[in-house]
Write a protein that holds these residues in place. Structure first.
Motif, short mmCIF file in Angstrom:
data_model
loop_
_atom_site.label_atom_id
_atom_site.label_comp_id
_atom_site.label_asym_id
_atom_site.label_seq_id
_atom_site.Cartn_x
_atom_site.Cartn_y
_atom_site.Cartn_z
N CYS A 56 0.84 -1.21 0.00
CA CYS A 56 0.00 0.00 0.00
C CYS A 56 0.87 1.26 0.00
N CYS A 60 0.93 4.07 -3.00
CA CYS A 60 0.72 5.50 -2.76
C CYS A 60 1.93 6.32 -3.20
N ARG A 63 1.97 6.57 -7.24
CA ARG A 63 0.74 6.88 -7.99
C ARG A 63 0.89 8.08 -8.92
#
Length: 154
Positions: A56, A60, A63
């Protein structure tokens, strides 16, 4: 047919494909972690949940770079579409690698001197037989050779 379909999907939906592939790692790690915890394998569950957390964080962190990666993917797919011979060479080397793995497996059995040993007192039932390895030290060298060959064919 599947190769052409993959090229179309990568060209039309490259950004979505990259998003999906990045988040799939985190989701699968989370599901495996929860499953491991539910089955009482705490150490494995914690490791997979940590992996999901790192996945995760990675998703992030990258992105804002996805549009650039999608543009690179689109350019690469366009160049592959313009030269279909590359696809045929790729398929040919895939077949050669598959044949090599079959040959490698046969040679591994021969080098390790595997023998089936059956218990003579068991009445001849096949469940009383075990596979005995005489020269297990060769397996490390053979695995190294398989890895090297796979990297060359790739």
């Amino acid at each position: 047919i599947l190769t052409q379909l993959a090229l179309v999907v990568l060209t039309k939906m490259g950004k979505s494909f990259i998003h999906c592939s990045i988040w799939t790692n985190a989701i699968v790690s989370f599901v495996v972690g929860i499953t491991a915890l539910a089955n009482g394998v705490t150490v494995l569950g914690v490791l997979f949940l940590f992996s999901a957390l790192m996945g995760c964080c990675y998703a992030c962190a990258v992105r804002n770079r996805i549009p650039f990666a999608a543009a690179n993917l689109s350019a690469g797919v366009s160049s592959i579409k313009s030269n279909c011979g590359i696809t045929l060479v790729s398929i040919l080397f895939g077949v050669v690698l598959f044949a090599w793995i079959i040959l490698w497996s046969i040679s591994l059995v021969g080098v390790m001197d595997m023998k089936e040993v059956c218990d003579e007192n068991g009445g001849g039932d096949e469940s009383d037989c075990i596979l005995q390895v005489q020269n297990s030290g060769w397996s490390v060298l053979w695995l190294l050779l398989l890895f090297w060959t796979q990297q060359v064919f790739k």
